[in-house]
Design a protein around this motif. Structure first.
Motif, PDB file in Angstrom:
ATOM      1  N   VAL A  53      -5.458  -2.102   1.296  1.00 27.78           N
ATOM      2  CA  VAL A  53      -5.755  -0.892   0.520  1.00 27.78           C
ATOM      3  C   VAL A  53      -7.176  -0.965  -0.041  1.00 27.78           C
ATOM      4  O   VAL A  53      -7.918   0.029  -0.034  1.00 27.78           O
ATOM      5  CB  VAL A  53      -4.724  -0.709  -0.615  1.00 27.78           C
ATOM      6  N   ALA A  54      -7.575  -2.129  -0.522  1.00 25.10           N
ATOM      7  CA  ALA A  54      -8.931  -2.297  -1.053  1.00 25.10           C
ATOM      8  C   ALA A  54      -9.975  -2.066   0.038  1.00 25.10           C
ATOM      9  O   ALA A  54     -11.024  -1.442  -0.211  1.00 25.10           O
ATOM     10  CB  ALA A  54      -9.092  -3.698  -1.652  1.00 25.10           C
ATOM     11  N   ILE A 102      -8.122  -3.469   7.448  1.00 28.49           N
ATOM     12  CA  ILE A 102      -7.194  -2.372   7.158  1.00 28.49           C
ATOM     13  C   ILE A 102      -5.960  -2.442   8.056  1.00 28.49           C
ATOM     14  O   ILE A 102      -4.849  -2.136   7.619  1.00 28.49           O
ATOM     15  CB  ILE A 102      -7.900  -1.008   7.334  1.00 28.49           C
ATOM     16  N   ASN A 103      -6.158  -2.894   9.303  1.00 30.01           N
ATOM     17  CA  ASN A 103      -5.038  -2.917  10.249  1.00 30.01           C
ATOM     18  C   ASN A 103      -4.583  -4.333  10.581  1.00 30.01           C
ATOM     19  O   ASN A 103      -3.984  -4.564  11.631  1.00 30.01           O
ATOM     20  CB  ASN A 103      -5.416  -2.193  11.538  1.00 30.01           C
ATOM     21  N   TYR A 144       0.383  -0.155  13.746  1.00 32.60           N
ATOM     22  CA  TYR A 144      -0.364   0.267  12.559  1.00 32.60           C
ATOM     23  C   TYR A 144       0.239  -0.250  11.255  1.00 32.60           C
ATOM     24  O   TYR A 144       1.444  -0.147  11.034  1.00 32.60           O
ATOM     25  CB  TYR A 144      -0.430   1.803  12.484  1.00 32.60           C
ATOM     26  N   THR A 145      -0.625  -0.779  10.407  1.00 39.50           N
ATOM     27  CA  THR A 145      -0.234  -1.042   9.026  1.00 39.50           C
ATOM     28  C   THR A 145      -0.091   0.297   8.310  1.00 39.50           C
ATOM     29  O   THR A 145      -0.594   1.328   8.804  1.00 39.50           O
ATOM     30  CB  THR A 145      -1.290  -1.880   8.303  1.00 39.50           C
ATOM     31  N   PRO A 146       0.543   0.339   7.147  1.00 40.57           N
ATOM     32  CA  PRO A 146       0.603   1.609   6.418  1.00 40.57           C
ATOM     33  C   PRO A 146      -0.780   2.180   6.115  1.00 40.57           C
ATOM     34  O   PRO A 146      -0.987   3.400   6.219  1.00 40.57           O
ATOM     35  CB  PRO A 146       1.358   1.232   5.141  1.00 40.57           C
ATOM     36  N   SER A 147      -1.728   1.323   5.744  1.00 45.96           N
ATOM     37  CA  SER A 147      -3.083   1.808   5.452  1.00 45.96           C
ATOM     38  C   SER A 147      -3.728   2.415   6.684  1.00 45.96           C
ATOM     39  O   SER A 147      -4.361   3.483   6.617  1.00 45.96           O
ATOM     40  CB  SER A 147      -3.956   0.663   4.920  1.00 45.96           C
ATOM     41  N   MET A 148      -3.579   1.755   7.822  1.00 44.67           N
ATOM     42  CA  MET A 148      -4.171   2.291   9.045  1.00 44.67           C
ATOM     43  C   MET A 148      -3.448   3.548   9.495  1.00 44.67           C
ATOM     44  O   MET A 148      -4.079   4.476  10.029  1.00 44.67           O
ATOM     45  CB  MET A 148      -4.147   1.234  10.148  1.00 44.67           C
TER      46      MET A 148
END
Length: 452
Positions: free
Chosen positions: A16-17, A5-6, A49-53
Motif C-alpha cells: 500500500v505504501a 505493489i504486486n 494480482y495482489t489487492p493493491s495491484m
C-alpha cells in the motif's frame, strides 16, 4: 515500484505504501469511465494480482469501483480498501464460496429438487457458487472465523486430489509436482488465503512445461496424456514465447483433465467443506453483508478459457430464482460480458420480479483478462452502476453504524421499497468516496436526501 505493489511476499502495508508513492509521483491514469468490477480475485485465492495491484489495474482501466471476492477468504479486504482509497475509487469487499443449494436432510427426504442438476458450478451437481459482499470492517474478524475451518477442510481435499493427480502423471511417465512447495507454496494460505483447484492445476502446468518443454513438445506430451487440445488453443499452447503459458495450460487442464482426479466436495455435516446456502445467507445477513447467487448461464464459449460449452441453469432458471428467494437470497450477481443479451434480459427480469438486487462483476483470475466492463457504459445497464454504488455506500455506512446497512431491519429507509433504497444509496456512494462524512450522509438519508 510496481514490483513491490504486486509482490505476494511483501507485507500488505508495504504494498500500500508503494502504491501511495506511485500515486504521489504523478502516475498517469485515464479519466474514470462509468464502469466497475465487483468480482476480482487476488492472491488470497488464485490470481496474479495482489489487492493493491488489482486496484491499480482497475484504476488504469478507468473503473470507478473495484470489488474483491476471494474464495473462502476475506484476506484481501483491508488492503483492497486502503488501495482503493489512495486511488479515489469505490471499494466493495467480500468473498466467494461454494455451497450446497440443499441440506443433506432435504436430499434424504427427497425434497432437494436441484440436488442432481448442474447450476452454476461446472464441476458438481447441486453445488453452487455464491458471493458475500459489502462486509463491514467490524465484521471481518467474524467472517474470518467462519471461513477458516472451511479453508482447512478444502486444503485436505485438495491435498488428496494432488496425490491422485501425481499418481496419474507418474503412471504416464509425465512430470509430477510437490504439494507443499508447488501448491501451498504459491498460495497465501499462511496469511488467510485459500488453496484452490487452480493452485493445483498451476503447479501441474509448471511441472508439465518443465518436463515436456515448450512448443510442439508440450503439445505432444499433452497428447500422450490423452488431453484434447482445441485447435484454437493449440496455437497458443504451441507458442514457445507465450509468457502466459502456465495460465493458458491451467485453463485447458481445468476444462479437459481435472475430472481425471477431481474429488467432489461434500457438505460440512458429511465431513466436507461445504455449508449449505441457507446457512451462508443467514450468516451473511447476520454480519450486515449482502449474499448473492452467482448466475452463470449456459456457456457456448468461455471467456476465461476454463469451461467447456455446456448447459447450466437456463433450462430451469425461473424455478431456481423462486427457490433462491425462498432460501433468503436478496441479490443475484452476473457478468455482462459472459452472457448473451437474451440471457441478461431474462435474469434481470427474474431478479426484478422476485425482488432481488442485481449485482455485476467480471471474474478476474488470470493475466489475459481485462478489468474493464464496457457494457456498463450502455444505458440498459445503468441500474447495475446504481447498485454497485449502493453497495459502496452500504459498506462505508455500515462501518460507521451497522443499522445503516442497506438490508438492516432498522435501516432508516427500511420502510421504502428496496429499489428506492438502492437508488438513494447509489447516489450517496460517490459522495462518500469523494470524502463526505458518513454521519452527514446518514443524516441526509434520514431526512429524504438523495431522492429522485
Amino acid at each position: 515500484m510496481s514490483e513491490i505493489i504486486n509482490d505476494p511476499a511483501t507485507a500488505p502495508d508495504a504494498r500500500v505504501a508503494a502504491l501511495r508513492e506511485l500515486v504521489d509521483a504523478g502516475h498517469e491514469v485515464p479519466e474514470f469511465t462509468l464502469e466497475s468490477n465487483n468480482h476480482i480475485h487476488t492472491i488470497y485465492s488464485f490470481s496474479p494480482y495482489t489487492p493493491s495491484m488489482a486496484c491499480l489495474k482497475g484504476r488504469e482501466a478507468g473503473l470507478q469501483v473495484v470489488g474483491s471476492v476471494d474464495h473462502d477468504s476475506i484476506g484481501a479486504a483491508a488492503e483492497m480498501r486502503d488501495a482503493g482509497t489512495i486511488l479515489g475509487m469505490g471499494v466493495v469487499t467480500g468473498f466467494e464460496i461454494r455451497v450446497t443449494l440443499h441440506t443433506p436432510q432435504e436430499v434424504a427426504a427427497g425434497t432437494a429438487i436441484f440436488a442432481d442438476r448442474k447450476l452454476n458450478n461446472p464441476d458438481s451437481e447441486g453445488v453452487v457458487y455464491m458471493t458475500v459482499q459489502g462486509i463491514p470492517v467490524t465484521a471481518r474478524a467474524t467472517a474470518e472465523e467462519f471461513l477458516r475451518p472451511i479453508r482447512e477442510r478444502r486444503l485436505e481435499r485438495t491435498r488428496r486430489m494432488a496425490a491422485a493427480a501425481n499418481e496419474i502423471l507418474a503412471g504416464l511417465g509425465a512430470p509430477t509436482f510437490d504439494f507443499e512447495r508447488d501448491v501451498i507454496g504459491i498460495s497465501q494460505y499462511a496469511t488467510g488465503g485459500t488453496v484452490t483447484e487452480r493452485h493445483l492445476l498451476f503447479a501441474m502446468s509448471e511441472a508439465l512445461i518443465s518436463g515436456f518443454g515448450r512448443g510442439q513438445s508440450l503439445l505432444d506430451g499433452l497428447a500422450g496424456m490423452g488431453v484434447t487440445v482445441p485447435e484454437k488453443l493449440a496455437t497458443v499452447l504451441g507458442d514457445e514465447q507465450n509468457r502466459f503459458l502456465p495460465y493458458d495450460l491451467l485453463g485447458l487442464l481445468k476444462a479437459e483433465y481435472l475430472g481425471e482426479f477431481y474429488e467432489q466436495p461434500r457438505h460440512w455435516d458429511e465431513g466436507g467443506e461445504l455449508p449449505d446456502a441457507r446457512t451462508v445467507v443467514e450468516f451473511a445477513l447476520s454480519i450486515g453483508a449482502i449474499p448473492c447467487y452467482a448466475y452463470l448461464g449456459d456457456v457456448s464459449a468461455s471467456p476465461t478459457g476454463d469451461k467447456k460449452a455446456e448447459k447450466f441453469e437456463d433450462a430451469y432458471l425461473d424455478e431456481l430464482v423462486v427457490t433462491l428467494r425462498e432460501i433468503g437470497f436478496p441479490a443475484i450477481t452476473f457478468m455482462p460480458p459472459r452472457n448473451t443479451p437474451e440471457q441478461l434480459e431474462r435474469v434481470s427480469r427474474l431478479a426484478s420480479e422476485n425482488g432481488l438486487i442485481e449485482v455485476s462483476g467480471v471474474d478476474i483470475n488470470q493475466p489475459r483478462q481485462v478489468f474493464a466492463c464496457p457494457e456498463l457504459s450502455e444505458p440498459r445497464f445503468a441500474h447495475l452502476n446504481t447498485s454497485t454504488w449502493a453497495m459502496v455506500a452500504h459498506e462505508m455506512l455500515s462501518n460507521a453504524d451497522v443499522t445503516l446497512g442497506l438490508l438492516h431491519p432498522h435501516n432508516p429507509l427500511a420502510e421504502l421499497p428496496l429499489n428506492e433504497r438502492i437508488e438513494r444509496y447509489g447516489k450517496a456512494g460517490p459522495e462518500l468516496v469523494a470524502g463526505a462524512e458518513p454521519a452527514d450522509v446518514a443524516q441526509s438519508l434520514r431526512i429524504g436526501g438523495f431522492s429522485s
